[in-house]
Structures are given as C-alpha cells and as structure tokens.
Design an enzyme around this catalytic site. Structure first.
Site: not given
Ligand code: NDP
Length: 308
Positions: A223, A271
């Site tokens: 993250r 991502h």
C-alpha cells in the site's frame, strides 16, 4: 433460502457474478445471489467495491461480510459494521502476486534494464549478474502474500528475510519480528507486503531506508502509505536507493504531476500487481457461506483491533 447481497459496480458483477452463481449452485443448500436484496433480507454481504455502503446498521440478520479483495482498510474502521469480516485469501491473488514480485525482483537482480535499453551497438558490459544467493532480499509482511513470495524467491536461491508483527517459522525464510531495522539491515531488495494500518504507515522512512544496503531496490505492491514519499525521493537522490518499483500510492490514480511519474529511478505500475480471479475467489466465498450455515468458524477473518 439464503440471501447473498452482491455489492460492487456493474463491471464487478459482470466479472464475478457468473462464477459466484455457478459455485453457489454447487452448495448443498440454495443461495440467492443478487444485487437487489434489501439490507433486512441479507444473510451475507459479498463485497467487491469500496465505499459503496457507509451505514451497515440496517443489515440486522446478516452473518458476515465476505470481501472479494484482500485489503480492508476502507471498512475495518466503520463503527456501524459489527459483522465478522472475512477478506480474500487465495482466489488467485497469491499466484498473481508471486509472479509480479518474482518478475520485478529478477528485473533488478539481473539488471535487465541495462541491456534492454542499451541496444546501441557497444559491447560494453561483460560482467554477468551475481547469483541470487549473493542478493539478500527482505520482505516486510509475511502473511498470505508475503510468505508465498518469500518462499518462491527462496526457491530461486535468494537469501530471504521476512518481517511480521508476530513471530513466525516459515521454511526457507529467516523470520524476524520486532525492530524493522534489523530485518532491513543489508537488504539489497526490499519488498513491501504489509497491510495499511495506523501501525504500518511510513514503515519505510529516512531512518529505515538507511538500514538497507547502499543502492538497494524497493518494490512496493503493498500500500502507498507504507512509504514516506519524500524520504524515498531523498534516498533515490542520495543513491541510498537505486530504484523503486511502486504499484500502490497514497492517491490513486497517481496524479499526472506526481514526481514519481517522471523520475528515472522510479517505475510506476497502476495497482495491477495482483487481482482477485473470479473462479477461485467464488470457491473461497462459497466455502465461507457453507461454514456460516453449518456452524463452523469463518476463514480469513479480519482482526478489527489490528486493522487487518
Ligand atoms: P495478511 O494479512 O495475510 O498479511 C499481513 C502481514 O503483515 C502479516 O505477516 C502481518 O503480521 C504483517 N503485519 C501487519 N501489521 C504489522 C506490523 N505493524 N508490523 C509488522 N508486521 C505487520 O495480508 P496479505 O498477505 O493477504 O496481503 C498483504 C497486503 O497486500 C494487503 O493488505 C494489501 O494491502 C496488499 N495487496 C496488494 C495488491 C496489489 O495488487 N497491489 C493485491 C492484494 C493485496 P502477522 O503475520 O504477525 O499478523
């Protein structure tokens, strides 16, 4: 009839709905999967999207929220959500992450860019890359994904150190907990597979980046907030870090004017490191419904206190 409410976008429904319907049909009891159940009718929430439900209080008879994604940072702090939360483990996420992490680790280990971008007719580099056994790798996070990636890299010969909150024993991995600096000491490649929680924010910062080997590579499919961005940019400028491959960011999509995009020592990927795959994920969700209906404990439950 057991009512499973599908929560997600139309695209999520197109992707996951057919596999869920097929797999639920194999359960020994009828499950009605629909995006149209009212909260009061819902027995299980099957959730693909983020931020689509803010108030969970009307789900008075629901037994669990079953997530199709691995991360839960967007829901775990919601005070109206008191149901058990099960996150996705398996469902293709592990296989995809192993492939992505191995590929980017080998890119930096072999120094592939030198040759891929250096086809200019000059025979300038006759030095072969070191062996994996000479390249210490540290993985921060030894959960479902970190452990799988660590074991894959260990199989290739990398000396792998892993770091987790609680002590662990995983074959092929030197497992540490406690001071993250000890786990980073001398690492030439650092892979982040921690969840986003208040405790993991800025795990990589000026002090901890200084503990890696000089010229280390950072690979972050975890993250964005795990890294202090300013400190990473400073470490890239100073040469402490040679390159960062980043899949996740504090703000996504990464804004077009963010310094990472144009930085020659940063690789941005959007991502895509890994994603839940419909068919295996449907089996994970169905198994948890089966467990819920037969009085067995749910798999992959989130600890609200820890936030993951
Ligand atoms: P898990 O919950 O299985 O593992 C998390 C690991 O992090 C555990 O080893 C845990 O320790 C460790 N950890 C958590 N907090 C701390 C802390 N404060 N200090 C030290 N270690 C800590 O998660 P997964 O492996 O399934 O997934 C990891 C993350 O990967 C997800 O949370 C998500 O953010 C990211 N992800 C990214 C994707 C992408 O495409 N980029 C796709 C899927 C996931 P312990 O073992 O002691 O609990």
């Amino acid at each position: 009839m057991i009512n499973a409410l599908f929560v997600g976008t139309d695209a999520d429904w197109s992707e996951f709905g057919p596999s869920l319907l097929t797999t639920f049909a194999e359960l020994p009891f009828p499950v009605d999967l629909s995006a149209d159940h009212t909260p009061e009718q819902t027995d299980y929430i099957v959730m693909a999207g983020s931020n689509l439900i803010h108030d969970f209080r009307p789900f008075t008879r629901a037994k669990a929220l079953l997530r199709l994604w691995a991360g839960v940072e967007d829901i775990v702090g919601n005070d109206t959500l008191t149901l058990p939360i099960a996150r996705m483990v398996g469902g293709g996420l592990d296989a995809g992450m192993v492939e992505w992490v191995t590929a980017h680790t080998l890119r930096h280990h072999i120094g592939m860019d030198t040759h891929i971008h250096g086809q200019d007719g000059v025979w300038r580099n006759d030095t072969p890359p070191p062996l994996a056994s000479e390249r210490p790798v540290t993985i921060l996070g030894l959960g479902a994904l970190g452990a799988a990636c660590g074991q894959a890299l260990a199989t290739l010969g990398f000396p792998v150190t892993g770091w987790s909150r609680s002590p662990k024993q995983i074959e092929g991995i030197r497992c540490l907990s406690g001071d993250v600096g000890d786990a980073l000491e001398g690492a030439q490649i650092v892979i982040l597979l921690l969840p986003r929680t208040p405790d993991t924010e800025n795990t990589l910062n000026a002090q901890t980046l200084a503990r890696t080997a000089r010229g280390a590579f950072i690979i972050n499919p975890g993250r964005g907030p795990l890294i202090d961005d300013d400190d990473l940019l400073a470490a890239l400028s100073s040469g402490q870090i040679a390159h960062a491959t980043l899949d996740v960011f504090r703000v996504e999509p990464l804004p077009a004017d963010h310094p990472y995009w144009a930085h020659p020592q940063v690789t941005v990927t959007p991502h895509i490191a890994s994603a839940t795959r419909a068919a295996p994920a449907a089996k994970v969700i169905a198994e948890n419904i089966r467990r819920g209906e037969t009085g067995q404990p749910f798999l992959h439950l989130v600890d609200r206190q820890l936030g993951y």
